[in-house]
Motif scaffolding. Structure first.
Motif, PDB file in Angstrom:
ATOM      1  N   PHE A 182       0.839  -1.202   0.000  1.00 20.40           N
ATOM      2  CA  PHE A 182       0.000   0.000   0.000  1.00 20.40           C
ATOM      3  C   PHE A 182       0.871   1.248   0.000  1.00 20.40           C
ATOM      4  CE2 PHE A 182      -2.125   3.552   1.949  1.00 20.40           C
ATOM      5  CZ  PHE A 182      -3.280   3.629   1.201  1.00 20.40           C
ATOM      6  N   THR A 183       1.911   1.222   0.820  1.00 22.59           N
ATOM      7  CA  THR A 183       2.820   2.362   0.909  1.00 22.59           C
ATOM      8  C   THR A 183       3.475   2.661  -0.433  1.00 22.59           C
ATOM      9  OG1 THR A 183       3.279   1.859   3.216  1.00 22.59           O
ATOM     10  CG2 THR A 183       4.929   3.136   2.035  1.00 22.59           C
ATOM     11  N   LEU A 184       3.979   1.615  -1.078  1.00 21.56           N
ATOM     12  CA  LEU A 184       4.706   1.804  -2.343  1.00 21.56           C
ATOM     13  C   LEU A 184       3.757   2.216  -3.469  1.00 21.56           C
ATOM     14  CD1 LEU A 184       7.174  -1.230  -2.196  1.00 21.56           C
ATOM     15  CD2 LEU A 184       7.617   1.156  -1.567  1.00 21.56           C
ATOM     16  N   VAL A 185       2.596   1.578  -3.529  1.00 16.24           N
ATOM     17  CA  VAL A 185       1.653   1.905  -4.596  1.00 16.24           C
ATOM     18  C   VAL A 185       1.097   3.319  -4.386  1.00 16.24           C
ATOM     19  CG1 VAL A 185      -0.533   1.291  -5.704  1.00 16.24           C
ATOM     20  CG2 VAL A 185       1.081  -0.503  -5.046  1.00 16.24           C
ATOM     21  N   ALA A 186       0.725   3.632  -3.146  1.00 16.46           N
ATOM     22  CA  ALA A 186       0.224   4.990  -2.878  1.00 16.46           C
ATOM     23  C   ALA A 186       1.270   6.017  -3.293  1.00 16.46           C
ATOM     24  CB  ALA A 186      -0.122   5.135  -1.393  1.00 16.46           C
ATOM     25  N   ASN A 187       2.508   5.771  -2.940  1.00 16.29           N
ATOM     26  CA  ASN A 187       3.579   6.700  -3.309  1.00 16.29           C
ATOM     27  C   ASN A 187       3.704   6.821  -4.825  1.00 16.29           C
ATOM     28  OD1 ASN A 187       5.931   8.373  -2.823  1.00 16.29           O
ATOM     29  ND2 ASN A 187       7.127   6.630  -3.579  1.00 16.29           N
ATOM     30  N   ALA A 188       3.648   5.683  -5.520  1.00 15.35           N
ATOM     31  CA  ALA A 188       3.722   5.719  -6.983  1.00 15.35           C
ATOM     32  C   ALA A 188       2.555   6.511  -7.563  1.00 15.35           C
ATOM     33  CB  ALA A 188       3.728   4.292  -7.544  1.00 15.35           C
ATOM     34  N   LEU A 189       1.428   6.523  -6.871  1.00 18.28           N
ATOM     35  CA  LEU A 189       0.250   7.268  -7.329  1.00 18.28           C
ATOM     36  C   LEU A 189       0.250   8.709  -6.817  1.00 18.28           C
ATOM     37  CD1 LEU A 189      -2.459   4.482  -6.759  1.00 18.28           C
ATOM     38  CD2 LEU A 189      -1.546   5.241  -8.954  1.00 18.28           C
ATOM     39  N   GLY A 190       1.358   9.124  -6.212  1.00  9.88           N
ATOM     40  CA  GLY A 190       1.447  10.510  -5.752  1.00  9.88           C
ATOM     41  C   GLY A 190       0.762  10.767  -4.423  1.00  9.88           C
ATOM     42  N   MET A 191       0.522   9.697  -3.649  1.00  9.47           N
ATOM     43  CA  MET A 191      -0.123   9.864  -2.338  1.00  9.47           C
ATOM     44  C   MET A 191       0.858   9.431  -1.243  1.00  9.47           C
ATOM     45  SD  MET A 191      -3.984   8.431  -3.160  1.00  9.47           S
ATOM     46  CE  MET A 191      -3.461   6.758  -3.558  1.00  9.47           C
ATOM     47  N   HIS A 192       1.059  10.284  -0.258  1.00  9.55           N
ATOM     48  CA  HIS A 192       1.989   9.969   0.825  1.00  9.55           C
ATOM     49  C   HIS A 192       1.239   9.641   2.113  1.00  9.55           C
ATOM     50  CE1 HIS A 192       5.150  12.427  -1.529  1.00  9.55           C
ATOM     51  NE2 HIS A 192       5.194  11.166  -1.855  1.00  9.55           N
ATOM     52  N   LEU A 193       1.930   8.882   2.966  1.00 12.20           N
ATOM     53  CA  LEU A 193       1.314   8.459   4.215  1.00 12.20           C
ATOM     54  C   LEU A 193       1.745   9.351   5.377  1.00 12.20           C
ATOM     55  CD1 LEU A 193       0.910   5.943   2.388  1.00 12.20           C
ATOM     56  CD2 LEU A 193       0.997   4.578   4.468  1.00 12.20           C
ATOM     57  N   SER A 194       0.852   9.506   6.341  1.00 14.04           N
ATOM     58  CA  SER A 194       1.200  10.171   7.596  1.00 14.04           C
ATOM     59  C   SER A 194       1.869   9.150   8.522  1.00 14.04           C
ATOM     60  CB  SER A 194      -0.039  10.769   8.241  1.00 14.04           C
ATOM     61  OG  SER A 194      -1.051   9.787   8.361  1.00 14.04           O
ATOM     62  N   ARG A 195       1.207   8.007   8.701  1.00 16.53           N
ATOM     63  CA  ARG A 195       1.729   6.931   9.547  1.00 16.53           C
ATOM     64  C   ARG A 195       1.189   5.597   9.047  1.00 16.53           C
ATOM     65  NH1 ARG A 195       2.877  10.212  13.825  1.00 16.53           N
ATOM     66  NH2 ARG A 195       1.571  12.084  13.766  1.00 16.53           N
ATOM     67  N   CYS A 196       1.939   4.550   9.288  1.00 14.05           N
ATOM     68  CA  CYS A 196       1.448   3.218   8.943  1.00 14.05           C
ATOM     69  C   CYS A 196       1.920   2.234  10.000  1.00 14.05           C
ATOM     70  CB  CYS A 196       1.976   2.809   7.567  1.00 14.05           C
ATOM     71  SG  CYS A 196       1.396   1.196   7.000  1.00 14.05           S
ATOM     72  N   ALA A 197       1.041   1.323  10.386  1.00  9.45           N
ATOM     73  CA  ALA A 197       1.440   0.257  11.308  1.00  9.45           C
ATOM     74  C   ALA A 197       1.097  -1.091  10.688  1.00  9.45           C
ATOM     75  CB  ALA A 197       0.711   0.409  12.644  1.00  9.45           C
ATOM     76  N   SER A 198       2.125  -1.948  10.587  1.00 13.27           N
ATOM     77  CA  SER A 198       1.907  -3.355  10.247  1.00 13.27           C
ATOM     78  C   SER A 198       1.925  -4.094  11.572  1.00 13.27           C
ATOM     79  CB  SER A 198       3.029  -3.831   9.315  1.00 13.27           C
ATOM     80  OG  SER A 198       3.270  -5.215   9.499  1.00 13.27           O
ATOM     81  N   PHE A 199       0.817  -4.777  11.914  1.00 11.74           N
ATOM     82  CA  PHE A 199       0.702  -5.248  13.307  1.00 11.74           C
ATOM     83  C   PHE A 199       0.511  -6.753  13.471  1.00 11.74           C
ATOM     84  CE2 PHE A 199      -3.865  -5.624  13.026  1.00 11.74           C
ATOM     85  CZ  PHE A 199      -4.228  -4.650  12.098  1.00 11.74           C
ATOM     86  N   GLY A 200       0.610  -7.522  12.393  1.00  2.82           N
ATOM     87  CA  GLY A 200       0.690  -8.986  12.470  1.00  2.82           C
ATOM     88  C   GLY A 200      -0.263  -9.643  13.455  1.00  2.82           C
ATOM     89  N   ASN A 201       0.298 -10.365  14.440  1.00  2.00           N
ATOM     90  CA  ASN A 201      -0.537 -11.167  15.337  1.00  2.00           C
ATOM     91  C   ASN A 201      -1.311 -10.343  16.359  1.00  2.00           C
ATOM     92  OD1 ASN A 201       0.780 -13.098  13.871  1.00  2.00           O
ATOM     93  ND2 ASN A 201       1.491 -14.312  15.632  1.00  2.00           N
ATOM     94  N   ALA A 202      -0.953  -9.067  16.508  1.00  4.11           N
ATOM     95  CA  ALA A 202      -1.748  -8.127  17.320  1.00  4.11           C
ATOM     96  C   ALA A 202      -2.040  -8.666  18.715  1.00  4.11           C
ATOM     97  CB  ALA A 202      -3.057  -7.780  16.586  1.00  4.11           C
ATOM     98  N   ILE A 203      -1.007  -9.112  19.407  1.00  8.37           N
ATOM     99  CA  ILE A 203      -1.267  -9.773  20.694  1.00  8.37           C
ATOM    100  C   ILE A 203      -1.547  -8.788  21.813  1.00  8.37           C
ATOM    101  CG2 ILE A 203       0.040 -11.845  20.095  1.00  8.37           C
ATOM    102  CD1 ILE A 203       2.344 -10.758  21.830  1.00  8.37           C
ATOM    103  N   VAL A 204      -1.046  -7.563  21.696  1.00  9.11           N
ATOM    104  CA  VAL A 204      -1.284  -6.563  22.750  1.00  9.11           C
ATOM    105  C   VAL A 204      -2.058  -5.398  22.162  1.00  9.11           C
ATOM    106  CG1 VAL A 204      -0.210  -4.975  24.388  1.00  9.11           C
ATOM    107  CG2 VAL A 204       0.787  -7.256  24.004  1.00  9.11           C
ATOM    108  N   LEU A 205      -1.411  -4.674  21.268  1.00  6.64           N
ATOM    109  CA  LEU A 205      -2.102  -3.602  20.569  1.00  6.64           C
ATOM    110  C   LEU A 205      -2.862  -4.209  19.403  1.00  6.64           C
ATOM    111  CD1 LEU A 205       0.766  -0.962  20.428  1.00  6.64           C
ATOM    112  CD2 LEU A 205      -1.240  -0.945  21.948  1.00  6.64           C
TER     113      LEU A 205
END
Lengths: 473, 473
Positions: A176-199
């Protein structure tokens, strides 16, 4: 700081970052986070393997062989150690007073193995007891471009991002980050959170919805731990800003895959869909649909109704664009009498037509002033809420290749029109047989923030989703 | 000749071609048809405008100022004159004994104007009375690569084409031709037939179904004049070879557009759909779906069942590929015990899994022999009817760019596997942020006849359509 006092605020705006257990030859995690130093932050390494230390120091990063030696509190750590070691690393982090950490380490409950399940349980208990912000495990952690923290070295460190994204999958977060950037859209923040055991996704979303640096939020999610909390957070978030939700594991077989991937138990899809409707989220099914909607939300004027003016280069495409938008549930109305009178002054109906859709083949013939004239007339029509225009890889690309200035002139005209008009304008350019060339000119559209779609169907689907979102508010 | 004795056989295998009324500076129609001469045919021009003649002769084409001067019978003519002149040209063609002609000329009933309607009526009566094979009008006419007759100068003149295509739209006919070619698929014959006033889609289809140079037929159609004849022809054609039908004007608004485009009155969509089911046609909704199905029909082994083995590079994509195929109605079964035992010998479940779908992230790591080993094991599984594999623009493209030989090696391995296995293998490579690069390497897939899809959804939809076709036979 973006949300003062929020539990995640310090981790989401880090100044002191530590990478635990990075290894050569790539030193992926240290390299990913080198921009932190340019942004004024401090990057530490913790690695006790003597063989790795020279490589780390060659990068200009201070290495410690024990976390206890780090002379200050860590705002955010990246943990890339073998799974058996991870509880010891977490203990050290807690003792440091570290504010949070992304655990790249995998091999936990998602494997179905007893050892993995036990280790995950251990991490969960330790982090909960200490109130530690554990991101993951089995994830890529945080991407915070303004701070210079990244989970991929192709991700930009732009300061102007306004899209927040959450992903249970590392791949989908990075993509998502790379494609959005290629489309001229930048991110404020991104979290990849996998198993999400706490948060869990709800915790991150709670931050994004309050974050004044985030205008639009999106997520890829495979499962949620606490359905009630997620429902309440999402409902509140959707009141504040558009939230795009891409659910993984919508099918029985897909849900089996989420279990192997992040150990997620999927909710029944009908329950999930009902929750999405009640909250007013924008739902998508894949990366393309997600980035298409994001383009419309961030690059176009807000649509106020379903009545489309459709402009195609040729007759066959005028039928296709109409079928695509009408099937998606949008309307293709007759124009006002005034519009027909104005178009009738110059429109060539031999090999063309202007009923709505417009078949401009015989009329435009590469003449920019004619295109601008048509756009203006149709835009002024009170029966029209929004416009979609086809640019043709067959005809236009031929001219653009011969004379690249004509491409720039076309895009400048579209951009100027969009700036003037209160109505959204969607552009479709089908890559078709010109895939490489169309790929090469994409940046010209994206730097002008022109919403560009690869098919009529994709443009129509995005329009439909954004309209429904506004209608439901 | 392909179908000796058939009414259209001479026109579909022309040796003598005349272009009537071509104009500079482009001389589009003469240029399109220059390959005819290399193929041993004769190209004539008829143009009485003195100003145009030097330009025509500069192309090396013999020009006549009257059709009466042409010293032999014409097999196929291209007519590009103003609409008012077209009846006179048709008269001359009939007198010449010409076998047929494509009328590029437009401005007839599709305009809704009285003059256009009258002229169309005149052409219809004249051609019917003379039994003349009038293609169109308002069309691009014929594309016969083996003969060197073309409707677009970007279309190849390959002799190995096995796909026949019929299109009521000139754009869609050309685009199908160009896209198919870019995908490594060549055409046997193509007719763009516009208003279809004399020859209708049924007439062309009757030829294609008998044509031993055509293995698969496809069409874009907006309306048919004689529903009963079309039904009977299509039903017979579907018994002989796969027929892909893309209908334009499926919606009320789209049907309005077909009226302006080719003067076609659409049948109610439910009636149409019922007819397609009864005939056993493969239905599609746009160019992408049509070329996707064509790839599967011409490049892959014939699928014998719905049980897919799904191979993804990462966990997130393993969920996405599964959702896409399961949503399309395909099955993602558990593998046999033997397969699990074989994969268990080397598969890395930390950061990976092999339930079906496979998440190969931690296992393949660029090692070709590992990929081949996995393909072989899964292919041998009796629970698997077909396979789909994701190649990643995120991971693989990075390696391929650095070392292009690894791309060739991967594609050679996939090609060799497909040649050995009786099961179809579909490849998905999402262009995403690497649109230009992915576009640039497309030819490497296509020259090896590897069926390549741009998304999981598109691959799954094509698989589903082809399976349904075989199931219904």
């Amino acid at each position: 700081m973006a949300v003062p006092g929020h539990r995640l605020d310090r981790m989401f705006n880090p100044k002191v970052v530590a990478v635990i257990g990075d290894k050569g030859p790539g030193y992926m995690w240290l390299r990913n986070n080198m921009p932190l130093k340019e942004k004024g932050g401090t990057l530490y390494s913790v690695q006790l393997d003597e063989k790795e230390i020279p490589g780390i120091e060659a990068l200009g990063v201070k290495n410690f062989t024990s976390m206890k030696e780090i002379p200050e509190e860590i705002d955010y750590a990246v943990v890339a150690v073998p799974r058996q070691v991870s509880p010891y690393v977490l203990k050290d982090l807690i003792e440091n007073g570290a504010h949070g950490a992304g655990f790249f380490t995998s091999g936990f409950a998602e494997t179905g193995e007893e050892l993995g399940v036990q280790l995950q349980q251990k991490l969960t208990e330790m982090a909960r007891e200490a109130g530690f912000n554990l991101v993951g495990p089995n994830c890529m952690g945080l991407y915070l471009p303004k701070a210079g923290v990244r989970f991929n070295d192709g991700a930009p460190v732009a300061d102007d991002g306004r899209i927040g994204f959450l992903s249970q999958s590392g791949t989908h977060g990075i993509m998502f980050t790379l494609v959005a950037n290629a489309l001229g859209m930048h991110l404020s923040r991104c979290a990849s959170f996998g198993n999400a055991i706490v948060l869990d996704v709800s915790d991150y979303l709670d931050y994004l919805m309050r974050d004044d640096e985030t205008d639009v939020a999106g997520m890829y999610v495979e499962g949620v731990k606490n359905g009630r909390k997620f429902f309440e957070t999402l409902r509140e978030a959707c009141k504040r800003k558009p939230v795009v939700v891409w659910k993984g594991g919508q099918t029985e077989a897909g849900a089996r895959a989420t279990m192997s991937h992040t150990g997620s138990l999927a909710a029944p899809q009908s329950v999930w869909d009902g929750m999405m409707r009640q909250c007013g989220a924008i739902t998508t099914n894949n990366l393309d649909e997600t980035t298409d909607v994001m383009q419309l939300l961030t690059k176009a004027k807000r649509p106020t109704g379903p009545r489309m003016a459709l402009l195609a280069q040729t007759g066959g495409q005028s039928v296709s664009i109409t079928d695509a938008f009408a099937k998606a549930g949008l309307q293709v109305p007759r124009f006002s009498d005034q519009t027909y009178a104005s178009l009738g002054e110059f429109f060539n109906v031999i090999g063309g037509s202007y009923q709505n859709p417009l078949d401009m083949a015989g009329t435009i013939q590469g003449k920019m002033e004619t295109l601008e004239r048509i756009l203006k007339i149709v835009d002024d029509d009170p029966n029209v809420d929004a416009m979609a225009i086809e640019l043709s890889a067959m005809f236009a690309a031929r001219q653009w290749k011969k004379d690249p200035a004509t491409l720039d002139a076309t895009l400048d005209a579209l951009k100027a029109h969009s700036a003037r008009s209160p109505k959204p304008l969607l552009v479709v350019l089908h890559p078709a047989h010109e895939a490489e060339y169309v790929g090469s000119i994409g940046p010209k559209f994206h730097e002008r923030q022109i919403p560009l779609f690869q098919s009529f169907e994709r443009a129509a689907a995005a329009m439909n989703r954004v309209l429904a979102y506004h209608a439901n508010r």
